[in-house]
Design a protein around this motif. Structure first.
Motif, PDB file in Angstrom:
ATOM      1  N   GLN A 148       0.710   6.363  -9.347  1.00 21.46           N
ATOM      2  CA  GLN A 148      -0.173   7.232  -8.582  1.00 21.46           C
ATOM      3  C   GLN A 148      -0.688   6.522  -7.335  1.00 21.46           C
ATOM      4  O   GLN A 148      -0.812   7.126  -6.273  1.00 21.46           O
ATOM      5  CB  GLN A 148      -1.356   7.688  -9.442  1.00 21.46           C
ATOM      6  CG  GLN A 148      -0.981   8.679 -10.525  1.00 21.46           C
ATOM      7  CD  GLN A 148      -2.123   8.929 -11.495  1.00 21.46           C
ATOM      8  OE1 GLN A 148      -2.876   8.023 -11.822  1.00 21.46           O
ATOM      9  NE2 GLN A 148      -2.239  10.166 -11.942  1.00 21.46           N
ATOM     10  N   LYS A 149      -0.998   5.235  -7.451  1.00 21.92           N
ATOM     11  CA  LYS A 149      -1.460   4.475  -6.287  1.00 21.92           C
ATOM     12  C   LYS A 149      -0.359   4.361  -5.239  1.00 21.92           C
ATOM     13  O   LYS A 149      -0.623   4.452  -4.042  1.00 21.92           O
ATOM     14  CB  LYS A 149      -1.946   3.090  -6.714  1.00 21.92           C
ATOM     15  CG  LYS A 149      -3.274   3.109  -7.426  1.00 21.92           C
ATOM     16  CD  LYS A 149      -3.740   1.712  -7.772  1.00 21.92           C
ATOM     17  CE  LYS A 149      -5.092   1.736  -8.447  1.00 21.92           C
ATOM     18  NZ  LYS A 149      -5.570   0.385  -8.749  1.00 21.92           N
ATOM     19  N   LEU A 150       0.883   4.163  -5.685  1.00 21.95           N
ATOM     20  CA  LEU A 150       2.002   4.113  -4.738  1.00 21.95           C
ATOM     21  C   LEU A 150       2.124   5.441  -4.001  1.00 21.95           C
ATOM     22  O   LEU A 150       2.271   5.465  -2.783  1.00 21.95           O
ATOM     23  CB  LEU A 150       3.311   3.793  -5.459  1.00 21.95           C
ATOM     24  CG  LEU A 150       3.524   2.358  -5.916  1.00 21.95           C
ATOM     25  CD1 LEU A 150       4.821   2.242  -6.707  1.00 21.95           C
ATOM     26  CD2 LEU A 150       3.529   1.388  -4.753  1.00 21.95           C
ATOM     27  N   GLU A 151       2.030   6.541  -4.751  1.00 17.43           N
ATOM     28  CA  GLU A 151       2.150   7.876  -4.145  1.00 17.43           C
ATOM     29  C   GLU A 151       1.036   8.117  -3.136  1.00 17.43           C
ATOM     30  O   GLU A 151       1.260   8.574  -2.020  1.00 17.43           O
ATOM     31  CB  GLU A 151       2.113   8.936  -5.247  1.00 17.43           C
ATOM     32  CG  GLU A 151       2.011  10.340  -4.738  1.00 17.43           C
ATOM     33  CD  GLU A 151       3.272  11.121  -4.946  1.00 17.43           C
ATOM     34  OE1 GLU A 151       3.398  12.168  -4.331  1.00 17.43           O
ATOM     35  OE2 GLU A 151       4.126  10.671  -5.722  1.00 17.43           O
ATOM     36  N   ARG A 152      -0.210   7.824  -3.522  1.00 14.89           N
ATOM     37  CA  ARG A 152      -1.374   8.078  -2.669  1.00 14.89           C
ATOM     38  C   ARG A 152      -1.335   7.216  -1.403  1.00 14.89           C
ATOM     39  O   ARG A 152      -1.693   7.656  -0.324  1.00 14.89           O
ATOM     40  CB  ARG A 152      -2.657   7.780  -3.452  1.00 14.89           C
ATOM     41  CG  ARG A 152      -3.923   7.940  -2.649  1.00 14.89           C
ATOM     42  CD  ARG A 152      -5.142   7.542  -3.491  1.00 14.89           C
ATOM     43  NE  ARG A 152      -6.281   7.321  -2.670  1.00 14.89           N
ATOM     44  CZ  ARG A 152      -6.629   6.156  -2.130  1.00 14.89           C
ATOM     45  NH1 ARG A 152      -5.922   5.087  -2.341  1.00 14.89           N
ATOM     46  NH2 ARG A 152      -7.699   6.047  -1.376  1.00 14.89           N
ATOM     47  N   SER A 153      -0.865   5.978  -1.541  1.00 16.79           N
ATOM     48  CA  SER A 153      -0.902   5.035  -0.425  1.00 16.79           C
ATOM     49  C   SER A 153       0.296   5.145   0.507  1.00 16.79           C
ATOM     50  O   SER A 153       0.256   4.635   1.621  1.00 16.79           O
ATOM     51  CB  SER A 153      -0.965   3.605  -0.966  1.00 16.79           C
ATOM     52  OG  SER A 153       0.228   3.282  -1.656  1.00 16.79           O
ATOM     53  N   GLY A 154       1.376   5.783   0.042  1.00 18.51           N
ATOM     54  CA  GLY A 154       2.583   5.847   0.846  1.00 18.51           C
ATOM     55  C   GLY A 154       3.387   4.556   0.781  1.00 18.51           C
ATOM     56  O   GLY A 154       4.367   4.390   1.497  1.00 18.51           O
TER      57      GLY A 154
ATOM     58  N   SER B 109       5.421  -6.602   1.170  1.00 14.88           N
ATOM     59  CA  SER B 109       5.339  -6.948   2.591  1.00 14.88           C
ATOM     60  C   SER B 109       3.940  -6.751   3.164  1.00 14.88           C
ATOM     61  O   SER B 109       3.730  -6.950   4.347  1.00 14.88           O
ATOM     62  CB  SER B 109       6.324  -6.096   3.395  1.00 14.88           C
ATOM     63  OG  SER B 109       7.630  -6.326   2.944  1.00 14.88           O
ATOM     64  N   GLY B 110       2.987  -6.293   2.337  1.00 14.93           N
ATOM     65  CA  GLY B 110       1.613  -6.159   2.814  1.00 14.93           C
ATOM     66  C   GLY B 110       1.031  -4.767   2.753  1.00 14.93           C
ATOM     67  O   GLY B 110      -0.144  -4.570   3.067  1.00 14.93           O
ATOM     68  N   CYS B 111       1.807  -3.761   2.374  1.00 14.58           N
ATOM     69  CA  CYS B 111       1.280  -2.406   2.239  1.00 14.58           C
ATOM     70  C   CYS B 111       0.245  -2.421   1.105  1.00 14.58           C
ATOM     71  O   CYS B 111       0.494  -2.963   0.039  1.00 14.58           O
ATOM     72  CB  CYS B 111       2.420  -1.442   1.924  1.00 14.58           C
ATOM     73  SG  CYS B 111       1.944   0.310   2.030  1.00 14.58           S
ATOM     74  N   ASP B 112      -0.948  -1.868   1.341  1.00 13.61           N
ATOM     75  CA  ASP B 112      -2.054  -1.937   0.387  1.00 13.61           C
ATOM     76  C   ASP B 112      -2.134  -0.652  -0.427  1.00 13.61           C
ATOM     77  O   ASP B 112      -2.464   0.410   0.103  1.00 13.61           O
ATOM     78  CB  ASP B 112      -3.365  -2.170   1.139  1.00 13.61           C
ATOM     79  CG  ASP B 112      -4.529  -2.472   0.219  1.00 13.61           C
ATOM     80  OD1 ASP B 112      -4.440  -2.198  -1.000  1.00 13.61           O
ATOM     81  OD2 ASP B 112      -5.543  -2.991   0.716  1.00 13.61           O
ATOM     82  N   ILE B 113      -1.848  -0.739  -1.729  1.00 11.93           N
ATOM     83  CA  ILE B 113      -1.848   0.456  -2.573  1.00 11.93           C
ATOM     84  C   ILE B 113      -3.249   0.997  -2.824  1.00 11.93           C
ATOM     85  O   ILE B 113      -3.408   2.079  -3.351  1.00 11.93           O
ATOM     86  CB  ILE B 113      -1.129   0.222  -3.920  1.00 11.93           C
ATOM     87  CG1 ILE B 113      -1.863  -0.813  -4.776  1.00 11.93           C
ATOM     88  CG2 ILE B 113       0.313  -0.151  -3.706  1.00 11.93           C
ATOM     89  CD1 ILE B 113      -1.341  -0.907  -6.191  1.00 11.93           C
ATOM     90  N   ASN B 114      -4.267   0.267  -2.420  1.00 11.53           N
ATOM     91  CA  ASN B 114      -5.643   0.737  -2.588  1.00 11.53           C
ATOM     92  C   ASN B 114      -6.158   1.446  -1.344  1.00 11.53           C
ATOM     93  O   ASN B 114      -7.315   1.838  -1.295  1.00 11.53           O
ATOM     94  CB  ASN B 114      -6.559  -0.433  -2.969  1.00 11.53           C
ATOM     95  CG  ASN B 114      -6.175  -0.992  -4.325  1.00 11.53           C
ATOM     96  OD1 ASN B 114      -6.028  -0.250  -5.284  1.00 11.53           O
ATOM     97  ND2 ASN B 114      -5.977  -2.286  -4.398  1.00 11.53           N
ATOM     98  N   LYS B 115      -5.302   1.606  -0.323  1.00 10.22           N
ATOM     99  CA  LYS B 115      -5.673   2.333   0.892  1.00 10.22           C
ATOM    100  C   LYS B 115      -4.949   3.667   0.925  1.00 10.22           C
ATOM    101  O   LYS B 115      -4.008   3.898   0.166  1.00 10.22           O
ATOM    102  CB  LYS B 115      -5.311   1.517   2.138  1.00 10.22           C
ATOM    103  CG  LYS B 115      -6.161   0.275   2.308  1.00 10.22           C
ATOM    104  CD  LYS B 115      -5.858  -0.420   3.604  1.00 10.22           C
ATOM    105  CE  LYS B 115      -6.784  -1.610   3.800  1.00 10.22           C
ATOM    106  NZ  LYS B 115      -6.460  -2.315   5.038  1.00 10.22           N
TER     107      LYS B 115
END
Length: 196
Positions: A75-81, A89-95
């Motif tokens: 769900q965090k991956l989906e919400r964060s894109g 590489s630095g994409c933040d799953i909490n954003k």
């Protein structure tokens, strides 16, 4: 010979005995709690229920009543894109997806330009800050330097264009800082380019 066979058989039995290291009671506790051996080492409590451990961030997602604070990883991956690769590489799953897109990950928000170069830029002298050129780039990467259209080409992820003896370079990867610049080949001077 009999002695060697007996020793080999004993060693074989001892080696295979370790394969069944998890006893049935422990396996039941893992199943009931929703923990794994790895998550137990990270703090998942095998003496609690799956729901209790989910609220603590282990196993399945927390109930909807928690306002999504304990979302599952998927769900965090989906919400964060983010993807698993972009997270490394630095994409933040909490954003949010928009926050990550602004940081250069995933698809840009719908209102944003499709070109990383698009916008208004200013080339300046590093010592004085005086303007060398005002640059405008549209969504199709057409470039105007001081309101004069010039041709541009892409080279190694950057947009490169020339006006007179000055060569301008703007990087497409906006995470790279300090790499947008200009060089005057005639005068031997150079300086930065910044977005307006």
């Amino acid at each position: 010979m009999f002695r060697q066979t007996a020793i080999a058989l004993t060693l074989t039995l001892l080696g295979s005995a370790q394969v069944h290291a998890i006893n049935a009671k422990y396996a039941e506790q893992l199943e009931r709690s929703g923990c794994t051996q790895v998550t137990e080492a990270q703090g998942c409590d095998i003496h609690k229920t799956k729901a209790e451990n989910a609220k603590a961030g282990f196993g399945a997602a927390a109930p909807a009543a928690d306002s999504g604070l304990n979302m599952s990883y998927a769900q965090k991956l989906e919400r964060s894109g983010c993807t698993q690769v972009s997270e490394l590489s630095g994409c933040d799953i909490n954003k949010t997806q928009a926050e990550n897109a602004a940081a250069g990950f995933g698809a840009a928000p719908a209102a944003a330009s499709t070109s990383p170069y698009a916008g208004n830029w200013v080339a300046t002298f590093p010592e004085t800050g005086a303007t060398v050129a005002n640059i405008r780039i549209d969504d199709q990467d057409q470039v105007w330097v001081n309101d004069k259209q010039v041709s541009a080409r892409k080279s190694d992820g950057a947009l490169v264009f020339k006006e007179g003896m000055v060569t301008y370079t703007i990087q497409g990867d906006r995470r790279l800082k300090g790499e947008d610049g200009w060089v005057d080949n005639d005068a031997g001077t150079k300086g930065p380019i910044a977005a307006k």
